[in-house]
Design an enzyme around this catalytic site. Structure first.
Site, PDB file in Angstrom:
ATOM      1  N   LEU A  41      25.535  34.612  40.576  1.00 49.29           N
ATOM      2  CA  LEU A  41      26.104  35.849  39.939  1.00 49.29           C
ATOM      3  C   LEU A  41      27.640  35.440  39.653  1.00 49.29           C
ATOM      4  O   LEU A  41      28.207  34.779  40.163  1.00 49.29           O
ATOM      5  CB  LEU A  41      25.674  37.213  40.555  1.00 49.29           C
ATOM      6  CG  LEU A  41      24.328  37.376  40.876  1.00 49.29           C
ATOM      7  CD1 LEU A  41      23.953  38.755  41.505  1.00 49.29           C
ATOM      8  CD2 LEU A  41      23.124  37.268  39.517  1.00 49.29           C
ATOM      9  N   GLY A  43      29.442  35.507  36.583  1.00 45.70           N
ATOM     10  CA  GLY A  43      29.785  35.388  35.332  1.00 45.70           C
ATOM     11  C   GLY A  43      30.854  34.320  34.931  1.00 45.70           C
ATOM     12  O   GLY A  43      31.054  33.427  35.937  1.00 45.70           O
ATOM     13  N   THR A 145      27.517  40.798  28.515  1.00 44.29           N
ATOM     14  CA  THR A 145      27.158  39.326  28.299  1.00 44.29           C
ATOM     15  C   THR A 145      28.487  38.382  28.137  1.00 44.29           C
ATOM     16  O   THR A 145      28.616  37.222  28.152  1.00 44.29           O
ATOM     17  CB  THR A 145      26.196  38.860  27.254  1.00 44.29           C
ATOM     18  OG1 THR A 145      26.730  39.770  26.325  1.00 44.29           O
ATOM     19  CG2 THR A 145      24.857  39.517  27.692  1.00 44.29           C
ATOM     20  N   ILE A 186      45.065  30.313  29.310  1.00 43.03           N
ATOM     21  CA  ILE A 186      44.283  29.127  29.476  1.00 43.03           C
ATOM     22  C   ILE A 186      44.933  27.652  29.407  1.00 43.03           C
ATOM     23  O   ILE A 186      45.142  26.938  30.076  1.00 43.03           O
ATOM     24  CB  ILE A 186      42.894  28.734  29.023  1.00 43.03           C
ATOM     25  CG1 ILE A 186      42.177  30.325  29.205  1.00 43.03           C
ATOM     26  CG2 ILE A 186      42.069  28.002  29.033  1.00 43.03           C
ATOM     27  CD1 ILE A 186      40.761  30.488  28.541  1.00 43.03           C
ATOM     28  N   VAL A 239      47.358  22.356  14.092  1.00 38.05           N
ATOM     29  CA  VAL A 239      46.628  20.899  14.242  1.00 38.05           C
ATOM     30  C   VAL A 239      45.841  21.292  13.048  1.00 38.05           C
ATOM     31  O   VAL A 239      45.062  21.945  12.926  1.00 38.05           O
ATOM     32  CB  VAL A 239      45.781  20.994  15.429  1.00 38.05           C
ATOM     33  CG1 VAL A 239      44.828  19.676  15.473  1.00 38.05           C
ATOM     34  CG2 VAL A 239      46.510  21.235  16.712  1.00 38.05           C
ATOM     35  N   ASP A 313      33.996  41.814  27.807  1.00 39.25           N
ATOM     36  CA  ASP A 313      34.478  41.149  26.688  1.00 39.25           C
ATOM     37  C   ASP A 313      33.735  41.090  25.340  1.00 39.25           C
ATOM     38  O   ASP A 313      34.195  40.847  24.452  1.00 39.25           O
ATOM     39  CB  ASP A 313      34.234  39.560  27.255  1.00 39.25           C
ATOM     40  CG  ASP A 313      35.459  39.254  28.244  1.00 39.25           C
ATOM     41  OD1 ASP A 313      36.244  40.239  28.736  1.00 39.25           O
ATOM     42  OD2 ASP A 313      35.362  38.058  28.531  1.00 39.25           O
ATOM     43  N   MET A 319      40.200  40.611  26.897  1.00 37.51           N
ATOM     44  CA  MET A 319      39.158  39.921  27.667  1.00 37.51           C
ATOM     45  C   MET A 319      39.699  39.567  28.995  1.00 37.51           C
ATOM     46  O   MET A 319      39.958  38.354  29.226  1.00 37.51           O
ATOM     47  CB  MET A 319      38.721  38.391  26.894  1.00 37.51           C
ATOM     48  CG  MET A 319      38.026  38.990  25.562  1.00 37.51           C
ATOM     49  SD  MET A 319      37.430  37.542  24.592  1.00 37.51           S
ATOM     50  CE  MET A 319      36.592  38.190  23.546  1.00 37.51           C
ATOM     51  N   HIS A 445      63.653  44.973  52.042  1.00 34.67           N
ATOM     52  CA  HIS A 445      64.504  44.001  52.022  1.00 34.67           C
ATOM     53  C   HIS A 445      64.391  42.869  53.179  1.00 34.67           C
ATOM     54  O   HIS A 445      64.156  43.324  54.364  1.00 34.67           O
ATOM     55  CB  HIS A 445      65.759  44.251  51.975  1.00 34.67           C
ATOM     56  CG  HIS A 445      66.963  43.426  52.117  1.00 34.67           C
ATOM     57  ND1 HIS A 445      67.088  42.608  50.963  1.00 34.67           N
ATOM     58  CD2 HIS A 445      67.696  42.772  52.938  1.00 34.67           C
ATOM     59  CE1 HIS A 445      68.222  41.737  50.953  1.00 34.67           C
ATOM     60  NE2 HIS A 445      68.497  41.695  52.264  1.00 34.67           N
TER      61      HIS A 445
END
Ligand code: NAI
Length: 467
Positions: A41, A43, A145, A186, A239, A313, A319, A445
Protein backbone atom coordinates in the site's frame (compact mmCIF):
# COMPACT_ATOMS: atom_id res chain seq x y z
CA UNK A 1 -13.84 -15.67 -4.96
CA UNK A 2 -16.97 -14.08 -6.30
CA UNK A 3 -18.82 -13.21 -3.15
CA UNK A 4 -20.88 -10.06 -2.89
CA UNK A 5 -19.88 -7.96 0.12
CA UNK A 6 -21.73 -4.92 1.29
CA UNK A 7 -19.58 -2.07 2.57
CA UNK A 8 -20.52 1.45 3.52
CA UNK A 9 -17.51 2.73 1.58
CA UNK A 10 -15.03 1.21 -0.85
CA UNK A 11 -11.95 3.31 -1.54
CA UNK A 12 -10.15 2.50 -4.80
CA UNK A 13 -6.44 3.28 -4.60
CA UNK A 14 -4.28 3.08 -1.48
CA UNK A 15 -2.02 6.11 -1.88
CA UNK A 16 -1.96 8.86 0.77
CA UNK A 17 -5.39 10.07 -0.40
CA UNK A 18 -7.04 6.64 -0.44
CA UNK A 19 -5.58 4.99 2.63
CA UNK A 20 -6.07 8.11 4.78
CA UNK A 21 -9.67 8.35 3.54
CA UNK A 22 -10.22 4.67 4.45
CA UNK A 23 -8.74 5.15 7.94
CA UNK A 24 -10.90 8.22 8.59
CA UNK A 25 -14.02 6.38 7.31
CA UNK A 26 -13.30 3.50 9.70
CA UNK A 27 -12.67 5.93 12.58
CA UNK A 28 -16.11 7.39 11.89
CA UNK A 29 -17.75 3.97 12.15
CA UNK A 30 -18.18 3.23 8.44
CA UNK A 31 -17.61 -0.32 7.22
CA UNK A 32 -14.76 0.32 4.81
CA UNK A 33 -12.77 -1.57 2.18
CA UNK A 34 -9.60 -0.38 0.48
CA UNK A 35 -8.60 -1.88 -2.84
CA UNK A 36 -5.26 -1.59 -4.62
CA UNK A 37 -3.55 -3.64 -7.32
CA UNK A 38 -0.19 -3.26 -5.58
CA UNK A 39 0.25 -5.57 -2.57
CA UNK A 40 2.34 -2.81 -0.98
CA UNK A 41 0.00 0.00 0.00
CA UNK A 42 1.05 3.66 -0.09
CA UNK A 43 0.65 4.43 -3.79
CA UNK A 44 3.08 6.53 -5.82
CA UNK A 45 4.15 8.55 -2.78
CA UNK A 46 5.46 5.57 -0.86
CA UNK A 47 6.51 3.23 -3.66
CA UNK A 48 8.05 5.42 -6.36
CA UNK A 49 7.58 9.05 -5.30
CA UNK A 50 8.01 11.17 -2.19
CA UNK A 51 9.56 8.56 0.09
CA UNK A 52 12.17 6.86 -2.13
CA UNK A 53 13.18 10.19 -3.67
CA UNK A 54 13.64 11.71 -0.21
CA UNK A 55 15.76 8.74 0.87
CA UNK A 56 17.96 9.21 -2.22
CA UNK A 57 18.08 12.96 -1.73
CA UNK A 58 19.25 12.54 1.85
CA UNK A 59 21.92 9.93 1.07
CA UNK A 60 23.33 11.96 -1.81
CA UNK A 61 23.17 15.15 0.25
CA UNK A 62 25.36 13.52 2.92
CA UNK A 63 27.81 12.45 0.20
CA UNK A 64 27.82 15.88 -1.43
CA UNK A 65 28.22 17.67 1.89
CA UNK A 66 31.19 15.53 2.88
CA UNK A 67 32.77 15.84 -0.55
CA UNK A 68 32.36 19.58 -0.93
CA UNK A 69 32.29 20.95 2.60
CA UNK A 70 33.92 18.49 5.02
CA UNK A 71 37.22 20.37 4.96
CA UNK A 72 35.47 23.59 6.02
CA UNK A 73 34.45 21.77 9.21
CA UNK A 74 37.97 20.48 9.79
CA UNK A 75 36.95 16.98 8.70
CA UNK A 76 39.38 15.17 6.45
CA UNK A 77 37.74 12.82 3.96
CA UNK A 78 40.12 10.97 1.72
CA UNK A 79 39.14 8.86 -1.28
CA UNK A 80 35.44 9.41 -0.66
CA UNK A 81 33.33 7.06 -2.79
CA UNK A 82 29.73 6.01 -3.05
CA UNK A 83 28.28 2.55 -3.47
CA UNK A 84 25.19 2.88 -5.64
CA UNK A 85 23.76 -0.54 -4.87
CA UNK A 86 24.06 0.06 -1.09
CA UNK A 87 22.47 3.48 -1.51
CA UNK A 88 19.55 1.93 -3.44
CA UNK A 89 19.26 -0.83 -0.84
CA UNK A 90 18.91 1.76 1.92
CA UNK A 91 16.15 3.51 -0.05
CA UNK A 92 14.37 0.18 -0.70
CA UNK A 93 14.55 -0.66 3.00
CA UNK A 94 12.85 2.62 3.92
CA UNK A 95 10.09 1.98 1.37
CA UNK A 96 9.62 -1.57 2.61
CA UNK A 97 9.41 -0.58 6.26
CA UNK A 98 6.92 2.20 5.60
CA UNK A 99 4.85 -0.06 3.34
CA UNK A 100 4.51 -2.61 6.13
CA UNK A 101 3.65 0.23 8.51
CA UNK A 102 0.82 1.50 6.31
CA UNK A 103 -0.68 -2.00 5.95
CA UNK A 104 -0.51 -2.58 9.70
CA UNK A 105 -2.08 0.81 10.36
CA UNK A 106 -4.94 0.35 7.91
CA UNK A 107 -5.71 -3.17 9.12
CA UNK A 108 -5.57 -2.14 12.78
CA UNK A 109 -8.11 0.61 12.11
CA UNK A 110 -10.54 -2.06 10.87
CA UNK A 111 -10.31 -1.46 7.14
CA UNK A 112 -10.70 -4.52 4.87
CA UNK A 113 -7.84 -4.64 2.34
CA UNK A 114 -8.61 -6.08 -1.11
CA UNK A 115 -5.92 -6.75 -3.69
CA UNK A 116 -6.54 -6.35 -7.41
CA UNK A 117 -7.51 -3.91 -10.16
CA UNK A 118 -10.95 -2.39 -9.66
CA UNK A 119 -13.47 -1.34 -12.27
CA UNK A 120 -16.42 0.84 -11.36
CA UNK A 121 -19.80 -0.51 -12.42
CA UNK A 122 -22.76 1.80 -12.87
CA UNK A 123 -24.86 0.02 -10.21
CA UNK A 124 -22.73 0.98 -7.17
CA UNK A 125 -20.51 -2.07 -7.43
CA UNK A 126 -16.88 -2.59 -8.21
CA UNK A 127 -15.44 -5.53 -10.09
CA UNK A 128 -12.01 -6.57 -8.81
CA UNK A 129 -9.56 -8.57 -10.91
CA UNK A 130 -6.63 -10.15 -9.11
CA UNK A 131 -6.05 -11.83 -5.75
CA UNK A 132 -9.34 -10.57 -4.24
CA UNK A 133 -11.29 -11.11 -7.48
CA UNK A 134 -15.02 -10.59 -7.30
CA UNK A 135 -17.79 -8.05 -7.22
CA UNK A 136 -18.17 -5.87 -4.15
CA UNK A 137 -20.93 -3.42 -3.42
CA UNK A 138 -20.92 -0.28 -1.34
CA UNK A 139 -23.15 2.70 -0.67
CA UNK A 140 -20.27 4.97 -1.68
CA UNK A 141 -17.22 4.41 -3.84
CA UNK A 142 -14.27 6.80 -3.56
CA UNK A 143 -11.80 6.88 -6.48
CA UNK A 144 -8.28 7.71 -5.33
CA UNK A 145 -6.17 6.23 -8.11
CA UNK A 146 -3.58 9.02 -8.25
CA UNK A 147 -1.43 10.11 -11.16
CA UNK A 148 1.34 8.98 -13.48
CA UNK A 149 4.15 10.71 -15.40
CA UNK A 150 3.11 12.46 -18.59
CA UNK A 151 4.85 11.18 -21.74
CA UNK A 152 6.09 13.43 -24.54
CA UNK A 153 4.48 12.16 -27.77
CA UNK A 154 7.80 12.08 -29.64
CA UNK A 155 9.78 10.53 -26.77
CA UNK A 156 8.12 7.35 -25.45
CA UNK A 157 9.55 5.87 -22.25
CA UNK A 158 11.74 2.80 -22.70
CA UNK A 159 12.86 2.71 -19.06
CA UNK A 160 16.52 2.67 -20.09
CA UNK A 161 17.49 5.73 -22.13
CA UNK A 162 14.19 7.63 -21.98
CA UNK A 163 12.98 7.54 -18.41
CA UNK A 164 10.49 9.05 -16.01
CA UNK A 165 10.60 9.51 -12.24
CA UNK A 166 9.66 5.84 -11.61
CA UNK A 167 12.87 4.79 -13.38
CA UNK A 168 14.91 7.77 -12.16
CA UNK A 169 14.89 6.48 -8.57
CA UNK A 170 16.33 3.10 -9.53
CA UNK A 171 19.18 3.43 -12.04
CA UNK A 172 21.70 0.60 -11.73
CA UNK A 173 24.63 2.82 -12.68
CA UNK A 174 25.40 6.52 -12.60
CA UNK A 175 24.80 8.00 -16.07
CA UNK A 176 27.61 10.17 -17.44
CA UNK A 177 25.37 12.76 -19.02
CA UNK A 178 21.65 13.22 -18.44
CA UNK A 179 19.18 15.68 -19.88
CA UNK A 180 16.20 16.51 -17.71
CA UNK A 181 13.16 17.94 -19.47
CA UNK A 182 11.24 20.21 -17.06
CA UNK A 183 12.58 22.31 -14.17
CA UNK A 184 9.74 21.54 -11.74
CA UNK A 185 9.84 19.50 -8.54
CA UNK A 186 10.77 16.16 -10.12
CA UNK A 187 13.32 17.59 -12.56
CA UNK A 188 15.15 19.46 -9.82
CA UNK A 189 15.03 16.70 -7.21
CA UNK A 190 16.21 13.88 -9.47
CA UNK A 191 18.56 16.24 -11.31
CA UNK A 192 20.24 17.00 -7.96
CA UNK A 193 20.36 13.32 -6.89
CA UNK A 194 22.28 12.24 -10.01
CA UNK A 195 24.39 15.37 -10.25
CA UNK A 196 25.63 14.76 -6.69
CA UNK A 197 26.63 11.23 -7.70
CA UNK A 198 28.66 12.50 -10.65
CA UNK A 199 26.28 12.81 -13.62
CA UNK A 200 26.56 15.92 -15.77
CA UNK A 201 22.97 17.16 -15.68
CA UNK A 202 21.41 19.65 -18.08
CA UNK A 203 17.88 20.78 -17.29
CA UNK A 204 15.80 22.02 -20.19
CA UNK A 205 12.88 24.28 -19.31
CA UNK A 206 10.25 25.71 -21.58
CA UNK A 207 9.59 28.79 -19.40
CA UNK A 208 11.93 31.76 -18.71
CA UNK A 209 12.68 30.56 -15.15
CA UNK A 210 12.71 27.40 -13.04
CA UNK A 211 9.94 26.73 -10.44
CA UNK A 212 7.17 28.85 -12.00
CA UNK A 213 5.17 28.77 -8.75
CA UNK A 214 7.71 31.17 -7.19
CA UNK A 215 8.31 34.86 -7.80
CA UNK A 216 10.89 35.24 -10.56
CA UNK A 217 13.43 36.75 -8.11
CA UNK A 218 13.15 33.70 -5.82
CA UNK A 219 13.41 31.31 -8.80
CA UNK A 220 16.53 33.15 -9.89
CA UNK A 221 18.05 32.92 -6.39
CA UNK A 222 17.38 29.16 -6.43
CA UNK A 223 18.70 28.64 -9.97
CA UNK A 224 21.97 30.42 -9.25
CA UNK A 225 22.53 28.19 -6.21
CA UNK A 226 21.97 25.03 -8.27
CA UNK A 227 24.23 26.33 -11.02
CA UNK A 228 26.97 26.75 -8.39
CA UNK A 229 26.35 23.11 -7.44
CA UNK A 230 27.04 22.03 -11.02
CA UNK A 231 23.61 21.80 -12.68
CA UNK A 232 23.17 23.56 -16.03
CA UNK A 233 19.92 25.05 -17.20
CA UNK A 234 18.66 25.84 -20.67
CA UNK A 235 15.71 28.16 -20.15
CA UNK A 236 13.10 29.19 -22.73
CA UNK A 237 14.11 26.09 -24.61
CA UNK A 238 11.86 23.60 -26.32
CA UNK A 239 12.70 20.01 -27.09
CA UNK A 240 11.38 19.95 -30.65
CA UNK A 241 12.17 16.32 -31.39
CA UNK A 242 14.34 13.48 -30.19
CA UNK A 243 15.65 10.14 -31.30
CA UNK A 244 17.28 7.24 -29.54
CA UNK A 245 20.34 5.82 -31.31
CA UNK A 246 22.02 2.87 -29.66
CA UNK A 247 22.78 3.81 -26.07
CA UNK A 248 22.27 7.55 -26.61
CA UNK A 249 19.39 10.00 -26.95
CA UNK A 250 19.81 12.95 -29.30
CA UNK A 251 17.56 15.91 -28.54
CA UNK A 252 16.84 18.74 -30.99
CA UNK A 253 16.45 21.96 -29.04
CA UNK A 254 14.85 25.23 -30.11
CA UNK A 255 15.28 28.55 -28.34
CA UNK A 256 15.40 32.25 -29.20
CA UNK A 257 19.19 31.88 -29.22
CA UNK A 258 18.93 29.37 -32.09
CA UNK A 259 18.66 25.65 -32.59
CA UNK A 260 20.98 23.16 -30.97
CA UNK A 261 21.28 19.45 -30.37
CA UNK A 262 22.20 17.60 -27.22
CA UNK A 263 23.45 14.02 -26.99
CA UNK A 264 23.04 12.29 -23.64
CA UNK A 265 22.99 8.76 -22.26
CA UNK A 266 19.76 9.32 -20.29
CA UNK A 267 16.87 11.66 -20.73
CA UNK A 268 14.56 12.10 -17.76
CA UNK A 269 11.19 13.51 -18.75
CA UNK A 270 9.63 15.52 -15.90
CA UNK A 271 7.02 17.66 -17.60
CA UNK A 272 4.16 16.98 -15.20
CA UNK A 273 1.83 14.18 -14.17
CA UNK A 274 -1.58 13.14 -15.44
CA UNK A 275 -4.49 11.47 -13.62
CA UNK A 276 -4.72 7.64 -13.55
CA UNK A 277 -8.18 6.95 -14.87
CA UNK A 278 -7.55 4.18 -17.43
CA UNK A 279 -9.16 0.80 -16.86
CA UNK A 280 -11.55 2.07 -14.19
CA UNK A 281 -14.53 1.83 -16.53
CA UNK A 282 -15.34 5.49 -15.96
CA UNK A 283 -16.67 6.32 -19.41
CA UNK A 284 -18.78 3.12 -19.49
CA UNK A 285 -20.19 4.07 -16.08
CA UNK A 286 -20.83 7.60 -17.36
CA UNK A 287 -18.50 9.51 -15.01
CA UNK A 288 -17.80 13.01 -16.32
CA UNK A 289 -14.25 14.25 -16.80
CA UNK A 290 -12.89 17.78 -17.15
CA UNK A 291 -10.91 19.17 -20.10
CA UNK A 292 -7.64 17.94 -18.54
CA UNK A 293 -8.81 14.35 -18.17
CA UNK A 294 -9.41 14.66 -14.42
CA UNK A 295 -12.62 13.45 -12.77
CA UNK A 296 -15.06 16.34 -12.33
CA UNK A 297 -16.29 16.70 -8.75
CA UNK A 298 -18.16 19.28 -6.71
CA UNK A 299 -17.03 20.65 -3.32
CA UNK A 300 -18.19 17.39 -1.69
CA UNK A 301 -15.96 15.30 -4.02
CA UNK A 302 -19.18 14.06 -5.65
CA UNK A 303 -18.98 13.05 -9.32
CA UNK A 304 -22.03 13.26 -11.56
CA UNK A 305 -22.72 9.60 -10.71
CA UNK A 306 -24.54 9.23 -7.37
CA UNK A 307 -22.49 7.14 -4.94
CA UNK A 308 -19.18 7.74 -6.75
CA UNK A 309 -16.74 10.31 -5.39
CA UNK A 310 -13.11 11.10 -6.20
CA UNK A 311 -10.17 12.63 -4.34
CA UNK A 312 -6.45 13.42 -4.70
CA UNK A 313 -4.49 13.59 -7.96
CA UNK A 314 -7.43 12.38 -10.10
CA UNK A 315 -9.35 15.60 -9.38
CA UNK A 316 -8.55 19.33 -9.51
CA UNK A 317 -5.81 20.92 -7.42
CA UNK A 318 -2.08 20.41 -6.91
CA UNK A 319 -0.85 16.82 -7.28
CA UNK A 320 0.63 16.59 -3.80
CA UNK A 321 0.40 13.82 -1.20
CA UNK A 322 -0.65 16.16 1.62
CA UNK A 323 -3.42 17.70 -0.51
CA UNK A 324 -4.67 14.19 -1.32
CA UNK A 325 -4.64 13.31 2.40
CA UNK A 326 -6.71 16.38 3.23
CA UNK A 327 -9.15 15.48 0.43
CA UNK A 328 -9.36 11.97 1.93
CA UNK A 329 -10.16 13.21 5.43
CA UNK A 330 -12.70 15.77 4.22
CA UNK A 331 -14.40 13.22 1.92
CA UNK A 332 -14.67 10.66 4.75
CA UNK A 333 -16.16 13.27 7.07
CA UNK A 334 -18.71 14.27 4.44
CA UNK A 335 -19.60 10.58 3.96
CA UNK A 336 -20.18 10.33 7.71
CA UNK A 337 -22.52 13.32 7.64
CA UNK A 338 -20.00 15.87 8.88
CA UNK A 339 -18.84 19.00 7.08
CA UNK A 340 -15.39 18.14 5.77
CA UNK A 341 -13.52 20.98 4.12
CA UNK A 342 -10.13 21.64 2.52
CA UNK A 343 -8.58 25.10 2.32
CA UNK A 344 -6.92 24.83 -1.09
CA UNK A 345 -5.35 28.30 -0.69
CA UNK A 346 -3.13 26.98 2.11
CA UNK A 347 -1.51 23.97 0.50
CA UNK A 348 2.27 24.32 0.93
CA UNK A 349 4.58 23.13 -1.83
CA UNK A 350 8.11 21.89 -1.21
CA UNK A 351 10.98 20.84 -3.46
CA UNK A 352 13.44 18.83 -1.38
CA UNK A 353 16.71 19.95 -2.90
CA UNK A 354 19.43 21.68 -0.89
CA UNK A 355 18.58 24.38 -0.08
CA UNK A 356 14.93 23.37 -0.07
CA UNK A 357 12.33 25.44 -1.86
CA UNK A 358 8.98 25.92 -0.11
CA UNK A 359 6.01 28.15 -0.71
CA UNK A 360 2.47 28.74 0.46
CA UNK A 361 -0.22 31.10 -0.73
CA UNK A 362 0.29 33.76 -3.37
CA UNK A 363 3.54 35.01 -4.83
CA UNK A 364 3.93 38.78 -5.29
CA UNK A 365 3.25 38.38 -8.99
CA UNK A 366 0.15 36.22 -8.47
CA UNK A 367 -1.24 38.74 -5.97
CA UNK A 368 -0.59 41.68 -8.33
CA UNK A 369 -2.12 39.74 -11.23
CA UNK A 370 -5.28 39.53 -9.10
CA UNK A 371 -5.21 43.29 -8.63
CA UNK A 372 -4.18 43.12 -4.96
CA UNK A 373 -1.88 45.86 -3.72
CA UNK A 374 0.88 44.24 -1.70
CA UNK A 375 3.96 44.99 0.32
CA UNK A 376 6.77 42.53 0.57
CA UNK A 377 9.67 41.81 2.86
CA UNK A 378 12.67 39.59 2.36
CA UNK A 379 15.66 38.34 4.28
CA UNK A 380 18.82 36.66 2.98
CA UNK A 381 19.89 33.46 4.74
CA UNK A 382 23.48 34.79 4.66
CA UNK A 383 22.45 37.28 7.38
CA UNK A 384 21.14 34.57 9.73
CA UNK A 385 23.55 33.54 12.50
CA UNK A 386 22.54 29.88 12.60
CA UNK A 387 22.85 29.66 8.82
CA UNK A 388 26.37 31.07 9.03
CA UNK A 389 27.34 28.65 11.80
CA UNK A 390 26.05 25.62 9.90
CA UNK A 391 27.04 26.52 6.34
CA UNK A 392 23.44 27.10 5.23
CA UNK A 393 23.82 30.66 3.96
CA UNK A 394 22.38 30.02 0.49
CA UNK A 395 18.86 31.27 0.00
CA UNK A 396 16.28 33.83 0.97
CA UNK A 397 12.85 34.25 2.57
CA UNK A 398 10.15 36.43 1.12
CA UNK A 399 6.78 37.37 2.60
CA UNK A 400 3.90 38.95 0.73
CA UNK A 401 1.21 40.85 2.65
CA UNK A 402 -1.87 42.74 1.54
CA UNK A 403 -0.95 46.44 1.68
CA UNK A 404 -4.25 47.63 3.13
CA UNK A 405 -4.79 45.01 5.86
CA UNK A 406 -1.27 43.56 6.34
CA UNK A 407 -2.83 40.08 6.03
CA UNK A 408 -0.20 37.54 5.02
CA UNK A 409 -0.92 36.37 1.49
CA UNK A 410 2.10 34.22 0.81
CA UNK A 411 5.51 33.10 1.98
CA UNK A 412 8.35 31.69 -0.12
CA UNK A 413 11.46 30.15 1.34
CA UNK A 414 14.67 29.03 -0.35
CA UNK A 415 16.71 27.72 2.58
CA UNK A 416 18.04 24.59 4.18
CA UNK A 417 15.12 23.14 6.14
CA UNK A 418 12.53 25.20 4.23
CA UNK A 419 10.17 22.20 4.32
CA UNK A 420 9.97 22.60 8.11
CA UNK A 421 10.19 26.42 8.18
CA UNK A 422 7.13 26.79 5.94
CA UNK A 423 4.90 25.08 8.53
CA UNK A 424 4.80 28.13 10.80
CA UNK A 425 3.91 30.36 7.85
CA UNK A 426 1.07 27.98 6.93
CA UNK A 427 -0.23 28.08 10.51
CA UNK A 428 -0.12 31.91 10.62
CA UNK A 429 -1.94 32.12 7.32
CA UNK A 430 -4.50 29.43 8.24
CA UNK A 431 -5.52 31.60 11.19
CA UNK A 432 -5.65 34.72 9.02
CA UNK A 433 -2.44 36.14 10.53
CA UNK A 434 -0.79 39.35 9.45
CA UNK A 435 2.81 40.05 8.61
CA UNK A 436 2.92 41.97 11.94
CA UNK A 437 1.76 38.78 13.77
CA UNK A 438 4.66 36.86 12.24
CA UNK A 439 7.08 39.69 13.02
CA UNK A 440 5.98 39.75 16.69
CA UNK A 441 6.09 35.97 17.15
CA UNK A 442 9.09 35.01 19.28
CA UNK A 443 11.43 32.72 17.35
CA UNK A 444 14.20 30.94 19.25
CA UNK A 445 17.73 32.21 18.67
CA UNK A 446 19.76 31.04 16.92
CA UNK A 447 17.46 29.31 14.43
CA UNK A 448 16.93 29.44 10.72
CA UNK A 449 13.28 30.26 11.49
CA UNK A 450 14.31 33.75 12.61
CA UNK A 451 14.64 34.53 8.90
CA UNK A 452 10.83 34.36 8.59
CA UNK A 453 10.38 36.85 11.40
CA UNK A 454 13.02 39.12 9.87
CA UNK A 455 11.38 38.97 6.43
CA UNK A 456 8.07 39.94 8.06
CA UNK A 457 9.78 42.82 9.93
CA UNK A 458 11.31 44.03 6.70
CA UNK A 459 7.85 44.14 5.07
CA UNK A 460 7.26 47.02 7.50
CA UNK A 461 10.67 48.56 6.86
CA UNK A 462 11.98 47.63 10.30
CA UNK A 463 14.23 44.65 9.76
CA UNK A 464 16.61 44.30 12.72
CA UNK A 465 19.32 42.19 11.14
CA UNK A 466 19.22 43.30 7.54
CA UNK A 467 20.54 46.46 5.93
P1 NAI B 1 5.84 20.23 -12.75
O1 NAI B 1 4.54 20.58 -13.34
O2 NAI B 1 6.16 20.57 -11.34
O3 NAI B 1 7.02 20.88 -13.64
C1 NAI B 1 7.14 20.59 -15.00
C2 NAI B 1 8.02 21.64 -15.65
O4 NAI B 1 8.25 21.20 -16.98
C3 NAI B 1 7.39 23.02 -15.72
O5 NAI B 1 8.30 23.98 -15.26
C4 NAI B 1 7.07 23.17 -17.21
O6 NAI B 1 7.19 24.50 -17.66
C5 NAI B 1 8.15 22.30 -17.85
N1 NAI B 1 7.80 21.76 -19.16
C6 NAI B 1 6.60 21.21 -19.52
N2 NAI B 1 6.69 20.76 -20.81
C7 NAI B 1 7.96 21.00 -21.22
C8 NAI B 1 8.66 20.75 -22.44
N3 NAI B 1 8.07 20.12 -23.47
N4 NAI B 1 9.96 21.14 -22.53
C9 NAI B 1 10.57 21.76 -21.48
N5 NAI B 1 9.94 22.02 -20.30
C10 NAI B 1 8.66 21.63 -20.18
O7 NAI B 1 6.00 18.66 -13.05
P2 NAI B 1 6.88 17.53 -12.38
O8 NAI B 1 8.16 18.08 -11.86
O9 NAI B 1 6.94 16.46 -13.40
O10 NAI B 1 6.01 17.07 -11.16
C11 NAI B 1 4.72 16.50 -11.39
C12 NAI B 1 3.82 16.67 -10.21
O11 NAI B 1 4.31 15.95 -9.12
C13 NAI B 1 3.69 18.11 -9.79
O12 NAI B 1 2.35 18.36 -9.47
C14 NAI B 1 4.54 18.20 -8.58
O13 NAI B 1 4.09 19.18 -7.67
C15 NAI B 1 4.42 16.80 -7.99
N6 NAI B 1 5.62 16.47 -7.26
C16 NAI B 1 5.87 17.08 -6.09
C17 NAI B 1 7.01 16.82 -5.41
C18 NAI B 1 7.25 17.52 -4.15
O14 NAI B 1 6.32 18.06 -3.59
N7 NAI B 1 8.47 17.58 -3.68
C19 NAI B 1 8.02 15.90 -5.89
C20 NAI B 1 7.66 15.33 -7.12
C21 NAI B 1 6.51 15.61 -7.77
Amino acid sequence: MSEKSAFDVIVVGAGPGGYVCAIRCAQLGLKTALVDKNPRLGGTCLNVGCIPSKALLHSTEVFHELKEHASAHGIVCKDLEHDLSALMKKKDGVVDQLGKGVRALVTKKGVTCLEGSARILANGEIDVEGKSAGKYSANEIVIATGSKPVELPFLPYDGKIVVNSDHGIAFDRVPQKMAVIGAGAIGLELGCVWSRLGTKVEIIEFLPEICPQLDPEMSKVARRIFEKQGLSFRLETKVASAKVKGEKAILSLESSKGNDSLTVDRVLVAVGRGPCTDGLGLSEAGVEMDDRGRISVDHCFQTNLPGVRAIGDVIHGPMLAHKAEEDGVACAEILAGQSGHVNYDMVPGVIYVDPEIANVGLSEKQAKDRGIEVRTGSFPMAANGRALATGATDGMVKVVAEAASDKLLGVQVVARGASELIASAVAHMEYGGSSEDLARTIHAHPTLSESLKEAALSADGRGLHSI
